[in-house]
Design an enzyme around this catalytic site. Structure first.
Site, mmCIF file in Angstrom:
data_model
loop_
_atom_site.group_PDB
_atom_site.id
_atom_site.type_symbol
_atom_site.label_atom_id
_atom_site.label_comp_id
_atom_site.label_asym_id
_atom_site.label_seq_id
_atom_site.Cartn_x
_atom_site.Cartn_y
_atom_site.Cartn_z
ATOM 1 N N GLU A 54 -4.673 2.290 -4.549
ATOM 2 C CA GLU A 54 -3.204 2.315 -4.476
ATOM 3 C C GLU A 54 -2.686 1.093 -3.720
ATOM 4 O O GLU A 54 -1.662 1.142 -3.077
ATOM 5 C CB GLU A 54 -2.709 3.625 -3.825
ATOM 6 C CG GLU A 54 -3.640 4.247 -2.818
ATOM 7 C CD GLU A 54 -3.602 3.543 -1.467
ATOM 8 O OE1 GLU A 54 -4.459 2.661 -1.266
ATOM 9 O OE2 GLU A 54 -2.749 3.894 -0.637
ATOM 10 N N ASN A 61 -1.921 12.971 -3.638
ATOM 11 C CA ASN A 61 -2.884 13.442 -4.635
ATOM 12 C C ASN A 61 -3.293 14.888 -4.370
ATOM 13 O O ASN A 61 -3.390 15.696 -5.296
ATOM 14 C CB ASN A 61 -4.140 12.571 -4.618
ATOM 15 C CG ASN A 61 -4.022 11.360 -5.516
ATOM 16 O OD1 ASN A 61 -3.412 11.432 -6.566
ATOM 17 N ND2 ASN A 61 -4.600 10.260 -5.090
ATOM 18 N N ASP A 118 -1.515 9.313 -10.628
ATOM 19 C CA ASP A 118 -1.619 8.179 -11.559
ATOM 20 C C ASP A 118 -0.239 7.762 -12.069
ATOM 21 O O ASP A 118 0.069 6.571 -12.178
ATOM 22 C CB ASP A 118 -2.509 8.555 -12.751
ATOM 23 C CG ASP A 118 -3.989 8.492 -12.403
ATOM 24 O OD1 ASP A 118 -4.308 8.072 -11.279
ATOM 25 O OD2 ASP A 118 -4.815 8.858 -13.268
ATOM 26 N N ASP A 132 0.857 -1.198 0.000
ATOM 27 C CA ASP A 132 0.000 0.000 0.000
ATOM 28 C C ASP A 132 0.889 1.243 0.000
ATOM 29 O O ASP A 132 1.839 1.341 0.774
ATOM 30 C CB ASP A 132 -0.906 -0.023 1.244
ATOM 31 C CG ASP A 132 -1.920 1.108 1.244
ATOM 32 O OD1 ASP A 132 -3.117 0.822 1.129
ATOM 33 O OD2 ASP A 132 -1.496 2.290 1.353
HETATM 34 P P1 GH3 Z 1 -1.887 5.424 4.284
HETATM 35 O O1 GH3 Z 1 -0.443 5.748 4.387
HETATM 36 O O2 GH3 Z 1 -2.495 5.143 5.601
HETATM 37 O O3 GH3 Z 1 -2.115 4.309 3.315
HETATM 38 O O4 GH3 Z 1 -2.592 6.724 3.707
HETATM 39 P P2 GH3 Z 1 -3.300 6.878 2.336
HETATM 40 O O5 GH3 Z 1 -3.600 8.314 2.135
HETATM 41 O O6 GH3 Z 1 -2.486 6.269 1.259
HETATM 42 O O7 GH3 Z 1 -4.576 5.978 2.518
HETATM 43 P P3 GH3 Z 1 -6.035 6.026 1.956
HETATM 44 O O8 GH3 Z 1 -6.458 4.608 1.721
HETATM 45 O O9 GH3 Z 1 -6.891 6.827 2.883
HETATM 46 O O10 GH3 Z 1 -5.963 6.810 0.587
HETATM 47 C C1 GH3 Z 1 -5.851 6.169 -0.606
HETATM 48 C C2 GH3 Z 1 -5.875 7.233 -1.656
HETATM 49 O O11 GH3 Z 1 -5.436 6.706 -2.885
HETATM 50 C C3 GH3 Z 1 -7.266 7.749 -1.924
HETATM 51 C C4 GH3 Z 1 -7.245 8.113 -3.354
HETATM 52 O O12 GH3 Z 1 -7.162 9.498 -3.504
HETATM 53 C C5 GH3 Z 1 -5.957 7.507 -3.893
HETATM 54 N N1 GH3 Z 1 -6.176 6.693 -5.044
HETATM 55 C C6 GH3 Z 1 -6.793 5.489 -5.125
HETATM 56 N N2 GH3 Z 1 -6.811 5.050 -6.398
HETATM 57 C C7 GH3 Z 1 -6.193 5.994 -7.144
HETATM 58 C C8 GH3 Z 1 -5.909 6.127 -8.542
HETATM 59 O O13 GH3 Z 1 -6.205 5.277 -9.368
HETATM 60 N N3 GH3 Z 1 -5.236 7.247 -8.940
HETATM 61 C C9 GH3 Z 1 -4.868 8.214 -8.059
HETATM 62 N N4 GH3 Z 1 -4.216 9.278 -8.516
HETATM 63 N N5 GH3 Z 1 -5.136 8.118 -6.737
HETATM 64 C C10 GH3 Z 1 -5.784 7.034 -6.295
HETATM 65 MG MG MG Z 2 -2.172 4.197 1.267
HETATM 66 MG MG MG Z 3 -5.003 2.151 0.871
#
Ligand code: GH3
Ligand code: MG
Ligand code: MG
Length: 409
Positions: free
Chosen positions: A310, A276, A285, A268
Protein backbone atom coordinates in the site's frame (compact mmCIF):
# COMPACT_ATOMS: atom_id res chain seq x y z
CA UNK A 1 -7.02 14.14 -23.32
CA UNK A 2 -4.66 11.65 -21.77
CA UNK A 3 -7.56 9.21 -21.24
CA UNK A 4 -8.37 9.46 -24.93
CA UNK A 5 -4.72 8.98 -25.78
CA UNK A 6 -4.49 5.88 -23.60
CA UNK A 7 -7.59 4.46 -25.29
CA UNK A 8 -6.10 4.95 -28.76
CA UNK A 9 -2.58 3.66 -28.07
CA UNK A 10 -3.34 -0.09 -28.38
CA UNK A 11 -4.73 0.47 -31.88
CA UNK A 12 -1.58 2.14 -33.23
CA UNK A 13 0.17 -1.07 -34.30
CA UNK A 14 -2.88 -2.73 -35.94
CA UNK A 15 -3.66 0.51 -37.78
CA UNK A 16 -0.08 0.83 -39.03
CA UNK A 17 -0.03 -2.79 -40.21
CA UNK A 18 -3.38 -2.39 -41.99
CA UNK A 19 -1.95 0.61 -43.76
CA UNK A 20 1.18 -1.38 -44.61
CA UNK A 21 -0.98 -4.19 -46.02
CA UNK A 22 -2.79 -1.80 -48.36
CA UNK A 23 0.53 -0.29 -49.45
CA UNK A 24 2.05 -3.74 -50.05
CA UNK A 25 -0.92 -4.85 -52.15
CA UNK A 26 -0.84 -1.61 -54.10
CA UNK A 27 2.86 -1.99 -54.89
CA UNK A 28 3.01 -5.78 -54.98
CA UNK A 29 3.24 -5.85 -58.77
CA UNK A 30 6.26 -3.59 -58.56
CA UNK A 31 8.10 -5.80 -56.09
CA UNK A 32 10.93 -7.88 -57.58
CA UNK A 33 9.98 -11.42 -58.66
CA UNK A 34 12.43 -12.81 -56.10
CA UNK A 35 9.88 -11.80 -53.48
CA UNK A 36 7.08 -13.81 -55.09
CA UNK A 37 7.68 -16.69 -52.70
CA UNK A 38 7.38 -14.32 -49.76
CA UNK A 39 4.05 -13.06 -51.06
CA UNK A 40 2.57 -16.55 -51.01
CA UNK A 41 4.36 -18.03 -48.00
CA UNK A 42 4.08 -14.93 -45.79
CA UNK A 43 1.23 -16.29 -43.64
CA UNK A 44 3.16 -19.51 -42.98
CA UNK A 45 6.37 -17.65 -42.14
CA UNK A 46 4.60 -15.32 -39.71
CA UNK A 47 2.80 -18.35 -38.23
CA UNK A 48 6.14 -19.97 -37.36
CA UNK A 49 7.54 -16.74 -35.89
CA UNK A 50 4.38 -15.89 -33.98
CA UNK A 51 3.73 -19.40 -32.74
CA UNK A 52 7.29 -19.59 -31.40
CA UNK A 53 6.79 -16.35 -29.50
CA UNK A 54 3.32 -17.35 -28.29
CA UNK A 55 4.59 -20.68 -26.98
CA UNK A 56 7.62 -19.07 -25.34
CA UNK A 57 5.35 -16.58 -23.53
CA UNK A 58 2.48 -19.04 -22.99
CA UNK A 59 -0.02 -16.85 -24.89
CA UNK A 60 -2.90 -19.15 -25.80
CA UNK A 61 -5.13 -16.55 -27.46
CA UNK A 62 -2.36 -15.45 -29.80
CA UNK A 63 -1.55 -19.02 -30.79
CA UNK A 64 -5.21 -19.79 -31.53
CA UNK A 65 -5.64 -16.59 -33.54
CA UNK A 66 -2.56 -17.54 -35.58
CA UNK A 67 -3.95 -21.02 -36.17
CA UNK A 68 -7.30 -19.58 -37.28
CA UNK A 69 -5.77 -17.01 -39.64
CA UNK A 70 -3.21 -19.36 -41.14
CA UNK A 71 -5.85 -22.07 -41.44
CA UNK A 72 -8.07 -19.64 -43.32
CA UNK A 73 -5.22 -18.86 -45.68
CA UNK A 74 -4.56 -22.56 -46.21
CA UNK A 75 -8.23 -23.05 -47.04
CA UNK A 76 -8.08 -20.17 -49.49
CA UNK A 77 -5.07 -21.75 -51.18
CA UNK A 78 -6.77 -25.13 -51.41
CA UNK A 79 -10.31 -24.22 -52.40
CA UNK A 80 -10.85 -20.57 -53.26
CA UNK A 81 -8.18 -19.77 -55.87
CA UNK A 82 -10.55 -20.63 -58.71
CA UNK A 83 -13.29 -18.45 -57.30
CA UNK A 84 -16.59 -19.41 -55.76
CA UNK A 85 -18.12 -21.37 -58.62
CA UNK A 86 -18.21 -24.81 -57.01
CA UNK A 87 -20.45 -25.75 -54.05
CA UNK A 88 -17.36 -26.76 -52.09
CA UNK A 89 -15.72 -23.37 -52.63
CA UNK A 90 -18.93 -21.59 -51.64
CA UNK A 91 -19.32 -23.65 -48.47
CA UNK A 92 -15.69 -23.03 -47.45
CA UNK A 93 -16.01 -19.33 -48.23
CA UNK A 94 -19.22 -18.82 -46.27
CA UNK A 95 -17.75 -20.81 -43.38
CA UNK A 96 -14.61 -18.66 -43.31
CA UNK A 97 -16.48 -15.35 -43.50
CA UNK A 98 -18.62 -16.38 -40.52
CA UNK A 99 -16.31 -18.35 -38.27
CA UNK A 100 -13.05 -16.40 -38.59
CA UNK A 101 -14.42 -13.05 -37.35
CA UNK A 102 -16.61 -14.84 -34.79
CA UNK A 103 -13.69 -16.71 -33.24
CA UNK A 104 -11.30 -13.77 -33.30
CA UNK A 105 -13.91 -11.66 -31.50
CA UNK A 106 -14.51 -14.38 -28.92
CA UNK A 107 -10.75 -14.61 -28.30
CA UNK A 108 -10.71 -10.84 -27.73
CA UNK A 109 -13.05 -11.15 -24.75
CA UNK A 110 -11.89 -14.47 -23.30
CA UNK A 111 -9.32 -14.35 -20.50
CA UNK A 112 -5.81 -15.57 -21.22
CA UNK A 113 -5.53 -19.16 -20.02
CA UNK A 114 -2.22 -20.31 -21.48
CA UNK A 115 -1.63 -23.06 -24.00
CA UNK A 116 -0.88 -26.54 -22.73
CA UNK A 117 -3.77 -27.12 -20.34
CA UNK A 118 -7.39 -28.20 -20.57
CA UNK A 119 -8.58 -24.65 -21.38
CA UNK A 120 -6.27 -24.50 -24.36
CA UNK A 121 -7.43 -27.93 -25.44
CA UNK A 122 -11.11 -26.97 -25.15
CA UNK A 123 -10.60 -23.83 -27.17
CA UNK A 124 -8.67 -25.66 -29.84
CA UNK A 125 -11.37 -28.32 -29.86
CA UNK A 126 -14.10 -25.71 -30.37
CA UNK A 127 -12.23 -24.29 -33.36
CA UNK A 128 -11.61 -27.75 -34.79
CA UNK A 129 -15.32 -28.55 -34.39
CA UNK A 130 -16.20 -25.57 -36.55
CA UNK A 131 -13.74 -26.69 -39.19
CA UNK A 132 -15.37 -30.12 -39.13
CA UNK A 133 -18.82 -28.57 -39.55
CA UNK A 134 -17.64 -26.55 -42.55
CA UNK A 135 -15.93 -29.63 -44.00
CA UNK A 136 -19.10 -31.65 -43.52
CA UNK A 137 -21.30 -29.01 -45.16
CA UNK A 138 -18.83 -28.71 -48.02
CA UNK A 139 -18.46 -32.43 -48.63
CA UNK A 140 -22.10 -33.39 -48.08
CA UNK A 141 -22.98 -31.09 -50.92
CA UNK A 142 -25.83 -29.64 -48.93
CA UNK A 143 -26.33 -26.24 -50.52
CA UNK A 144 -29.40 -25.35 -48.45
CA UNK A 145 -27.30 -24.39 -45.40
CA UNK A 146 -24.87 -22.42 -47.52
CA UNK A 147 -27.74 -20.69 -49.32
CA UNK A 148 -29.31 -19.74 -46.02
CA UNK A 149 -26.04 -18.44 -44.54
CA UNK A 150 -25.27 -16.38 -47.62
CA UNK A 151 -28.82 -15.11 -48.11
CA UNK A 152 -29.48 -11.44 -48.58
CA UNK A 153 -31.43 -10.72 -45.45
CA UNK A 154 -31.52 -7.01 -45.91
CA UNK A 155 -32.12 -5.89 -49.47
CA UNK A 156 -31.49 -2.12 -49.46
CA UNK A 157 -27.95 -2.49 -48.09
CA UNK A 158 -25.65 -1.11 -50.78
CA UNK A 159 -23.22 -3.98 -50.54
CA UNK A 160 -23.87 -5.71 -53.86
CA UNK A 161 -20.31 -5.29 -55.00
CA UNK A 162 -18.93 -7.29 -52.08
CA UNK A 163 -18.88 -11.05 -51.98
CA UNK A 164 -18.96 -11.48 -48.22
CA UNK A 165 -22.48 -12.58 -47.26
CA UNK A 166 -24.51 -10.13 -45.22
CA UNK A 167 -24.41 -12.47 -42.25
CA UNK A 168 -20.60 -12.44 -42.46
CA UNK A 169 -20.58 -8.65 -42.68
CA UNK A 170 -22.79 -8.46 -39.61
CA UNK A 171 -20.52 -10.83 -37.65
CA UNK A 172 -17.46 -8.85 -38.81
CA UNK A 173 -18.91 -5.50 -37.76
CA UNK A 174 -20.10 -6.83 -34.41
CA UNK A 175 -16.78 -8.61 -33.88
CA UNK A 176 -14.74 -5.47 -34.51
CA UNK A 177 -16.89 -3.51 -32.08
CA UNK A 178 -16.68 -6.18 -29.37
CA UNK A 179 -12.91 -6.51 -29.73
CA UNK A 180 -12.40 -2.75 -29.67
CA UNK A 181 -14.48 -2.35 -26.53
CA UNK A 182 -12.52 -5.20 -24.92
CA UNK A 183 -9.26 -3.50 -25.91
CA UNK A 184 -10.27 -0.16 -24.40
CA UNK A 185 -11.75 -1.61 -21.21
CA UNK A 186 -8.87 -3.98 -20.48
CA UNK A 187 -6.22 -1.78 -22.17
CA UNK A 188 -5.24 -4.94 -23.96
CA UNK A 189 -2.99 -4.99 -26.99
CA UNK A 190 -4.12 -8.49 -27.97
CA UNK A 191 -7.79 -7.43 -28.10
CA UNK A 192 -6.87 -4.40 -30.20
CA UNK A 193 -4.81 -6.64 -32.48
CA UNK A 194 -7.76 -9.02 -32.84
CA UNK A 195 -10.01 -6.09 -33.85
CA UNK A 196 -7.42 -5.18 -36.48
CA UNK A 197 -7.12 -8.81 -37.56
CA UNK A 198 -10.89 -9.06 -38.12
CA UNK A 199 -10.75 -5.99 -40.37
CA UNK A 200 -7.69 -7.30 -42.23
CA UNK A 201 -9.38 -10.65 -42.75
CA UNK A 202 -12.52 -8.95 -44.10
CA UNK A 203 -10.38 -7.18 -46.71
CA UNK A 204 -8.77 -10.51 -47.63
CA UNK A 205 -12.13 -12.26 -47.80
CA UNK A 206 -13.47 -9.54 -50.04
CA UNK A 207 -11.16 -10.87 -52.79
CA UNK A 208 -11.18 -14.64 -52.13
CA UNK A 209 -9.46 -15.62 -55.37
CA UNK A 210 -6.73 -12.96 -55.26
CA UNK A 211 -4.06 -15.03 -53.54
CA UNK A 212 -1.46 -12.29 -53.11
CA UNK A 213 -3.90 -9.86 -51.53
CA UNK A 214 -5.35 -12.60 -49.35
CA UNK A 215 -1.85 -13.64 -48.32
CA UNK A 216 -0.65 -10.14 -47.50
CA UNK A 217 -3.69 -9.29 -45.41
CA UNK A 218 -3.69 -12.55 -43.45
CA UNK A 219 0.06 -12.26 -42.87
CA UNK A 220 -0.42 -8.72 -41.55
CA UNK A 221 -3.27 -9.91 -39.32
CA UNK A 222 -0.94 -12.60 -37.94
CA UNK A 223 1.75 -9.98 -37.42
CA UNK A 224 -0.71 -7.86 -35.42
CA UNK A 225 -1.43 -10.63 -32.91
CA UNK A 226 2.28 -11.55 -32.77
CA UNK A 227 3.42 -8.01 -31.96
CA UNK A 228 0.64 -7.80 -29.37
CA UNK A 229 2.46 -10.53 -27.41
CA UNK A 230 5.42 -8.20 -27.01
CA UNK A 231 3.24 -5.19 -26.19
CA UNK A 232 1.26 -7.04 -23.54
CA UNK A 233 4.43 -8.54 -22.06
CA UNK A 234 6.02 -5.10 -21.87
CA UNK A 235 2.92 -3.77 -20.18
CA UNK A 236 2.93 -6.62 -17.67
CA UNK A 237 6.54 -5.83 -16.79
CA UNK A 238 6.12 -2.10 -16.30
CA UNK A 239 2.52 -1.72 -15.06
CA UNK A 240 1.20 -2.80 -11.74
CA UNK A 241 -1.56 -5.31 -12.36
CA UNK A 242 -3.95 -4.29 -9.58
CA UNK A 243 -3.86 -0.52 -9.92
CA UNK A 244 -2.84 -0.11 -13.55
CA UNK A 245 -0.22 2.53 -12.69
CA UNK A 246 3.52 2.08 -13.43
CA UNK A 247 5.30 -0.48 -11.27
CA UNK A 248 8.47 -0.54 -9.19
CA UNK A 249 10.46 -1.57 -12.28
CA UNK A 250 9.29 1.54 -14.12
CA UNK A 251 10.19 3.62 -11.07
CA UNK A 252 13.74 2.26 -11.08
CA UNK A 253 14.17 3.20 -14.73
CA UNK A 254 12.78 6.68 -14.09
CA UNK A 255 15.13 7.12 -11.12
CA UNK A 256 18.12 6.19 -13.26
CA UNK A 257 17.15 8.80 -15.85
CA UNK A 258 16.59 11.78 -13.51
CA UNK A 259 18.53 15.04 -13.76
CA UNK A 260 20.05 17.19 -11.05
CA UNK A 261 16.77 18.56 -9.69
CA UNK A 262 13.83 16.46 -8.59
CA UNK A 263 11.61 15.72 -5.64
CA UNK A 264 10.44 12.33 -4.41
CA UNK A 265 7.36 11.64 -2.30
CA UNK A 266 6.53 8.36 -0.57
CA UNK A 267 2.82 7.82 0.04
CA UNK A 268 1.55 5.20 2.50
CA UNK A 269 -2.06 4.36 3.33
CA UNK A 270 -2.83 4.83 7.03
CA UNK A 271 -3.85 1.85 9.17
CA UNK A 272 -4.38 -0.24 6.11
CA UNK A 273 -3.86 -3.52 7.86
CA UNK A 274 -6.79 -2.69 10.10
CA UNK A 275 -8.83 -1.68 7.06
CA UNK A 276 -8.22 -5.09 5.51
CA UNK A 277 -9.08 -6.83 8.76
CA UNK A 278 -12.33 -4.89 9.05
CA UNK A 279 -13.59 -4.88 5.48
CA UNK A 280 -11.73 -7.72 3.83
CA UNK A 281 -8.97 -7.91 1.30
CA UNK A 282 -11.23 -7.36 -1.73
CA UNK A 283 -12.45 -4.00 -0.54
CA UNK A 284 -8.85 -3.24 0.43
CA UNK A 285 -7.88 -3.85 -3.18
CA UNK A 286 -10.64 -1.55 -4.37
CA UNK A 287 -9.40 1.18 -2.04
CA UNK A 288 -5.85 0.72 -3.33
CA UNK A 289 -7.13 1.21 -6.89
CA UNK A 290 -8.95 4.35 -5.84
CA UNK A 291 -5.90 5.72 -4.00
CA UNK A 292 -3.68 4.89 -6.98
CA UNK A 293 -6.02 6.70 -9.36
CA UNK A 294 -5.86 9.82 -7.19
CA UNK A 295 -2.07 9.66 -6.90
CA UNK A 296 -1.73 9.18 -10.66
CA UNK A 297 -3.75 12.38 -11.10
CA UNK A 298 -1.48 14.46 -8.84
CA UNK A 299 -0.64 17.89 -10.25
CA UNK A 300 2.71 19.60 -10.76
CA UNK A 301 4.02 17.06 -13.25
CA UNK A 302 4.25 14.33 -10.61
CA UNK A 303 4.58 10.77 -11.89
CA UNK A 304 3.04 8.01 -9.77
CA UNK A 305 4.33 4.48 -9.18
CA UNK A 306 3.25 1.60 -7.00
CA UNK A 307 6.26 1.03 -4.81
CA UNK A 308 4.82 -2.12 -3.28
CA UNK A 309 1.88 -3.12 -1.07
CA UNK A 310 0.00 0.00 0.00
CA UNK A 311 2.98 2.26 -0.67
CA UNK A 312 3.34 4.55 -3.66
CA UNK A 313 6.04 6.88 -4.95
CA UNK A 314 5.64 10.15 -6.75
CA UNK A 315 8.53 11.67 -8.71
CA UNK A 316 8.54 15.34 -9.61
CA UNK A 317 11.28 15.74 -12.24
CA UNK A 318 12.76 19.23 -12.38
CA UNK A 319 10.80 20.37 -9.32
CA UNK A 320 12.13 21.27 -5.88
CA UNK A 321 10.38 20.39 -2.65
CA UNK A 322 8.56 23.71 -2.25
CA UNK A 323 7.09 23.40 -5.73
CA UNK A 324 5.86 19.86 -5.11
CA UNK A 325 4.41 20.38 -1.61
CA UNK A 326 1.14 22.14 -2.53
CA UNK A 327 0.28 19.37 -5.00
CA UNK A 328 0.94 16.71 -2.38
CA UNK A 329 -1.13 18.55 0.19
CA UNK A 330 -3.98 18.77 -2.34
CA UNK A 331 -3.60 15.04 -3.02
CA UNK A 332 -3.76 14.20 0.66
CA UNK A 333 -6.96 16.25 1.10
CA UNK A 334 -8.51 14.72 -2.01
CA UNK A 335 -7.98 11.18 -0.75
CA UNK A 336 -9.19 12.08 2.74
CA UNK A 337 -12.48 13.49 1.44
CA UNK A 338 -13.16 10.71 -1.08
CA UNK A 339 -15.94 8.30 -0.06
CA UNK A 340 -16.01 4.82 -1.52
CA UNK A 341 -19.57 3.49 -1.51
CA UNK A 342 -20.09 0.13 0.16
CA UNK A 343 -22.30 -2.59 -1.17
CA UNK A 344 -24.36 -4.37 1.49
CA UNK A 345 -22.09 -7.41 1.31
CA UNK A 346 -19.02 -5.31 2.10
CA UNK A 347 -20.35 -3.87 5.36
CA UNK A 348 -18.55 -5.13 8.41
CA UNK A 349 -20.28 -7.44 10.82
CA UNK A 350 -21.32 -5.67 14.01
CA UNK A 351 -18.60 -7.24 16.15
CA UNK A 352 -15.84 -5.74 14.08
CA UNK A 353 -16.35 -2.03 14.64
CA UNK A 354 -13.11 -0.11 14.83
CA UNK A 355 -12.44 2.82 17.07
CA UNK A 356 -12.19 5.24 14.19
CA UNK A 357 -15.54 4.13 12.89
CA UNK A 358 -17.26 4.88 16.14
CA UNK A 359 -15.68 8.30 16.09
CA UNK A 360 -17.79 9.08 13.04
CA UNK A 361 -14.75 8.95 10.84
CA UNK A 362 -16.65 6.80 8.36
CA UNK A 363 -20.22 6.86 7.19
CA UNK A 364 -22.32 3.74 7.46
CA UNK A 365 -22.49 3.00 3.76
CA UNK A 366 -19.21 4.43 2.64
CA UNK A 367 -15.57 4.07 3.60
CA UNK A 368 -12.62 6.36 3.28
CA UNK A 369 -8.94 6.21 4.02
CA UNK A 370 -6.20 8.69 4.64
CA UNK A 371 -2.59 8.70 3.54
CA UNK A 372 0.65 9.93 5.05
CA UNK A 373 3.25 11.44 2.75
CA UNK A 374 6.98 11.95 3.18
CA UNK A 375 8.87 14.26 0.82
CA UNK A 376 12.53 14.88 0.03
CA UNK A 377 14.37 16.71 -2.72
CA UNK A 378 17.71 16.06 -4.29
CA UNK A 379 20.55 18.24 -3.01
CA UNK A 380 24.29 18.02 -2.33
CA UNK A 381 23.73 15.91 0.76
CA UNK A 382 21.22 13.60 -0.92
CA UNK A 383 22.94 13.14 -4.23
CA UNK A 384 21.62 9.75 -5.39
CA UNK A 385 18.02 8.70 -6.05
CA UNK A 386 18.46 5.99 -3.41
CA UNK A 387 19.43 8.59 -0.81
CA UNK A 388 16.48 10.82 -1.72
CA UNK A 389 14.05 7.90 -1.46
CA UNK A 390 15.45 6.96 1.93
CA UNK A 391 15.07 10.54 3.10
CA UNK A 392 11.48 10.59 1.84
CA UNK A 393 10.89 7.35 3.74
CA UNK A 394 12.24 8.89 6.94
CA UNK A 395 9.95 11.88 6.39
CA UNK A 396 7.07 9.42 5.94
CA UNK A 397 7.81 7.90 9.34
CA UNK A 398 7.75 11.39 10.86
CA UNK A 399 4.31 11.94 9.29
CA UNK A 400 3.13 8.67 10.83
CA UNK A 401 4.60 9.61 14.23
CA UNK A 402 2.88 12.98 14.22
CA UNK A 403 -0.48 11.27 13.88
CA UNK A 404 -0.80 10.31 10.18
CA UNK A 405 -2.93 11.97 7.46
CA UNK A 406 -0.30 14.63 6.84
CA UNK A 407 2.60 15.61 4.59
CA UNK A 408 6.05 15.76 6.22
CA UNK A 409 9.41 16.91 4.89
P1 GH3 B 1 0.43 2.50 9.04
O1 GH3 B 1 -0.60 3.55 9.22
O2 GH3 B 1 1.49 2.57 10.06
O3 GH3 B 1 0.98 2.52 7.65
O4 GH3 B 1 -0.32 1.11 9.24
P2 GH3 B 1 -0.56 0.01 8.18
O5 GH3 B 1 -1.49 -0.99 8.75
O6 GH3 B 1 -1.01 0.60 6.90
O7 GH3 B 1 0.90 -0.54 7.94
P3 GH3 B 1 1.49 -1.94 7.56
O8 GH3 B 1 2.65 -1.69 6.66
O9 GH3 B 1 1.77 -2.71 8.81
O10 GH3 B 1 0.35 -2.71 6.78
C1 GH3 B 1 0.28 -2.71 5.42
C2 GH3 B 1 -0.88 -3.58 5.07
O11 GH3 B 1 -1.24 -3.38 3.72
C3 GH3 B 1 -0.55 -5.05 5.17
C4 GH3 B 1 -1.38 -5.68 4.13
O12 GH3 B 1 -2.48 -6.32 4.70
C5 GH3 B 1 -1.90 -4.52 3.29
N1 GH3 B 1 -1.64 -4.69 1.90
C6 GH3 B 1 -0.45 -4.65 1.24
N2 GH3 B 1 -0.62 -4.88 -0.07
C7 GH3 B 1 -1.95 -5.07 -0.26
C8 GH3 B 1 -2.75 -5.37 -1.41
O13 GH3 B 1 -2.30 -5.48 -2.54
N3 GH3 B 1 -4.10 -5.48 -1.22
C9 GH3 B 1 -4.66 -5.35 0.01
N4 GH3 B 1 -5.98 -5.48 0.13
N5 GH3 B 1 -3.92 -5.09 1.11
C10 GH3 B 1 -2.60 -4.95 0.97
MG1 MG C 1 0.29 1.85 5.84
MG1 MG D 1 3.24 0.39 4.60
Amino acid sequence: MSALFRAIVPFAVPAALLFAAFALVFYSAALPPTLDGLKLYGPYIVLVLGAGLAIAFNRGRTLLALVILCGAYGAQQLWLQQGLATPTARAVYVGLTLFVPLNLAVLAVLPERGIFNRHGLWRLGAIAAQAVIVAWVASAGNPAIVDWASARFFEPLPLRAGRIPQLGIAVTAAGVMVAMVAAVVARSAISAALAGAIIAFAVAAHVPNASVTFSIFTAMAELMVTIAVLQDTFRMAFRDELTGIPSRRALNEQLAALGARYTVAMVDVDHFKKFNDTYGHDLGDQVLKMVAAHIAGVGGGGKAYRYGGEEFSVIFPGKDLDEALPHLEALREEIESYRLALRASDRPKKAKRTKRERGGWRGRNAVSVTVSIGVAERNERLATPQAVIEAADRALYRAKDKGRNRVSR
